[in-house]
Design an enzyme around this catalytic site. Structure first.
Site: not given
Ligand code: AHR
Length: 670
Positions: A50, A265, A392-393
């Site tokens: 990331e 994120c 994503n989460e």
């Protein structure tokens, strides 16, 4: 006084309820059944990249100029603007000024450029860029400088009789030390009113850890400049617009089976306008659309989808791109005030088309619309995309569910060959986790992504987490995990955390029929720009510092298998903190044992290889051991590293697993 424990056939870990009188402990017996195996995921250990902690720009991406296209902005950092990281140079009596303009941009994705007006040339008027905290260069190596430029009609600005129209502008590009010593330079001429790319090779005469890039105009007049770039010629695999070679190599040395990118994120971004849009990240770099990185800086997207896929190919890892599920990060703003934003329903068809187009771009023939763009970038062959992450989460809200299902259904209908990886919220338990699993089971999502950042104790308390997972349901991608030792903000990369992860990874292998993939997070951190600790690999401009957790990942990654071998253990005490897994790499035939001893004393083991045929007596042994509190941090005087040696093995042999250790034995059977 001893209780004989024989665990069910595939349970390699023992946390026995039995006990033994001190001093009478029998040797623990480990029996690995070489002829009783179950297939496990061939893609179990990978990495998660990331762009956090300046992992891309100022990190893995080889670009050495910071803010190369004058697109830094106050929305990214309160003190930033288009001129951030640039300094106006007026040398030897030179005089002039600069401005950021936008009337005739290079293209609409790159709206700002710099105009330099030179009233009096002196010894040069121009720009200085210190890169990312200085530019580290090596003597005798080549650096490729490039920029786009054109002349400005100065009579429109200075009056009709400025007398300099049409004359080319001579410029010098240089690398200088901080105190102004010229390390190398080249001369160029800017001619004409159309944006043109100019290039030069710079070869410094000596090493310099913190050089500066300097561009000087050497005559009166005006020029426009944009996309000013400097790359080391030596990138990873010599790729143009490539990756920093030393950092990429340390990543390659993990032997990851896949790379998940670009987040985290970052993938679903700070609001729906800040999704990471893959289409903005391909094509000529000067035509890509950079944007704010939700971690508080700028992403040039010079390291974009083409480079990610190419890196995967270069290191033999499968790509796992993750796209937003039509909703943004619920932590948008980092204040929690904005929360999860959902794309308008009217925008969903176009968004879904973007998702489908990605598959065509990656796998379609060079004659297809999007495959042609891949081919134009120099890769006519497909990239063999197999996995695609959606979400994503995310908070498992009605808005998420509706959009995820739309995307999932569309991918399934058009590309049943693609394995979609869904998400079950940010935590390893709780409301979103439960709801996410329920939803995934309803939709039959092939794989779901679980995340856990927890203390080492959590990992040791959860060593049987997956033993009871229902094999009929979705498979698991443990997509982000790390043992956080110390508490938020002070977490360190201790051996204690690394061994907790190692013990946990033995259960990932043991449950490799249901856990399909896993990756530590985050991967990289630039020591001067960190938003998150701990991380797996730290770096600055001249050093790459793998942590002790890195070595655990490497020991597992380099020694993964396709078949889990039934492993039984007998005679363990309550205080034993031993976790073991055994796999076979079907290609080489090697049998690989991983032994984690989390206790402060050595553990005597007798290892039996049941059903062994044709063992080679000399096996390799890699051991990572030390004080649990040792933190392999960048300032550690003596970093802890694994030691490789050989060990004599047979159908039955003894091994003392050192206190606080991970041992990987690789035994040849052919
Ligand atoms: O790994 C850092 C962050 O942790 C990721 O971006 C996010 O998915 C998680 O919260």
């Amino acid at each position: 006084m001893f209780t004989k424990i024989i665990r069910p056939i595939f349970l390699g870990l023992i946390l026995p309820a039995s006990f033994a009188t001190a001093g009478l402990a029998q040797k623990t017996t480990v029996t690995v059944h070489l002829d009783a195996g179950k297939p496990i995921s061939p893609d179990l250990f990978g990495i998660f990249f990331e762009d956090i902690n300046y992992a891309a720009d100022g990190g893995l991406y080889g670009e050495l100029i910071q803010n190369r296209s004058f697109e830094y902005d106050v929305t990214e950092q309160p003190t930033w603007n288009a001129l951030s990281c640039w300094e106006l140079a007026k040398r030897g009596g030179g005089d002039g000024g600069w401005s950021v303009e936008g009337a005739r941009p290079l293209n609409s994705n790159n709206p700002h450029y710099l105009v330099l007006e030179v009233k009096k040339a002196g010894e040069g008027v121009g720009l200085i860029n210190p890169g990312f905290d200085g530019i580290a260069v090596k003597a005798g190596e080549s650096y490729d400088a490039s920029f786009f430029a054109h002349q400005i009609f100065m009579n429109q600005r200075w009056g009709a009789n400025s007398g300099i129209e049409g004359k080319p502008m001579p410029v010098t590009v240089r690398l200088e030390s901080r105190d102004g010593e010229v390390l190398c330079e080249a001369s160029l001429r800017i001619t004409g009113r159309d944006w043109t790319r100019l290039t030069a090779t710079l070869t410094p005469k000596r090493d310099e850890a913190a050089a500066r890039f300097v561009l000087l105009a050497n005559a009166a007049g005006g020029i426009a400049l944009d996309e000013i770039s400097l790359f080391p010629r030596k990138t990873f695999h010599d790729r143009p617009n490539g990756l920093r070679a030393d950092l990429a190599q340390v990543i390659a040395d993990l032997h990851p089976k896949f790379i998940r990118f670009p987040g985290g994120c970052l993938a679903h971004g700070d609001g729906t306008n800040n999704f990471y849009r893959w289409k903005d990240t391909i094509g000529p770099v000067e035509q890509r659309r950079g944007q704010k990185n939700l971690w508080g800086y700028h992403q040039s997207v010079g390291l974009g989808y083409f480079e990610y896929f190419q890196f995967c190919e270069d290191i033999g890892a499968k790509p796992l791109p993750v796209l937003a599920a039509g909703v943004s990060c619920q932590n948008s703003d980092h204040t929690g005030e904005v929360g999860q934003q959902c794309l308008e329903m009217a925008d969903m068809p176009a968004y879904i088309q973007d998702v489908l187009d990605l598959i065509e771009w990656a796998n379609g023939p060079a004659t297809s619309k999007w495959g042609a763009k891949r081919a134009a970038a120099g890769h006519p062959e497909p990239f063999h995309l197999q996995y695609l992450g959606i979400g994503n989460e995310d908070v498992i809200s009605p808005g998420f569910k509706e959009r995820f299902k739309m995307i999932f259904d569309a991918v399934k209908a058009k590309h049943p060959e693609i394995t979609v990886v869904g998400t079950v919220g940010p935590y390893p338990d709780g409301k979103d986790f439960e709801e996410g699993w329920k939803f995934a089971n309803e939709l039959h999502v092939p794989i779901v992504d679980e995340h856990y950042y927890r203390p080492p104790k959590w990992f040791l308390d959860n060593l049987k987490r997956y033993d009871s997972y229902d094999r009929r349901h979705s498979k698991v991608y443990a997509g982000e995990y790390a043992a956080h030792d110390g508490g938020r903000g002070v977490d360190k990369n201790t051996l204690r955390s690394a061994l907790a992860e190692a013990a946990y990874m033995t259960q990932l292998e043991r449950n490799g029929d249901v856990v399909h993939m896993s990756s530590y997070a985050p991967l990289l951190a630039n020591l001067r720009h960190m938003q998150w600790t701990p991380d797996l690999i730290y770096f600055n401009n001249t050093r790459v510092i793998p942590t002790v957790n890195y070595y655990v990942q490497q020991m597992f990654g380099a020694n993964s298998g396709d078949t889990y071998l039934a492993t039984q253990m007998e005679n363990l005490q309550d205080s034993d903190k031993v976790a073991i897994s055994s796999v076979r790499d079907d290609k080489s035939g090697d049998v690989i044992l991983k032994l984690v001893n989390n206790a402060p004393i050595a553990k005597a083991l007798n290892v039996n290889l049941a059903g062994a045929k044709g063992l080679v007596a000399s096996a390799s042994k890699t051991v990572l051991t030390g004080e649990p509190a040792i933190a392999n941090m960048p300032d550690s005087p003596q970093p802890l590293t694994p030691e490789v040696s050989s060990i004599t093995v047979g159908d039955s042999f003894d091994y003392d697993a050192p206190a606080n250790s991970l041992t990987v034995m690789r035994i040849k059977t052919k």
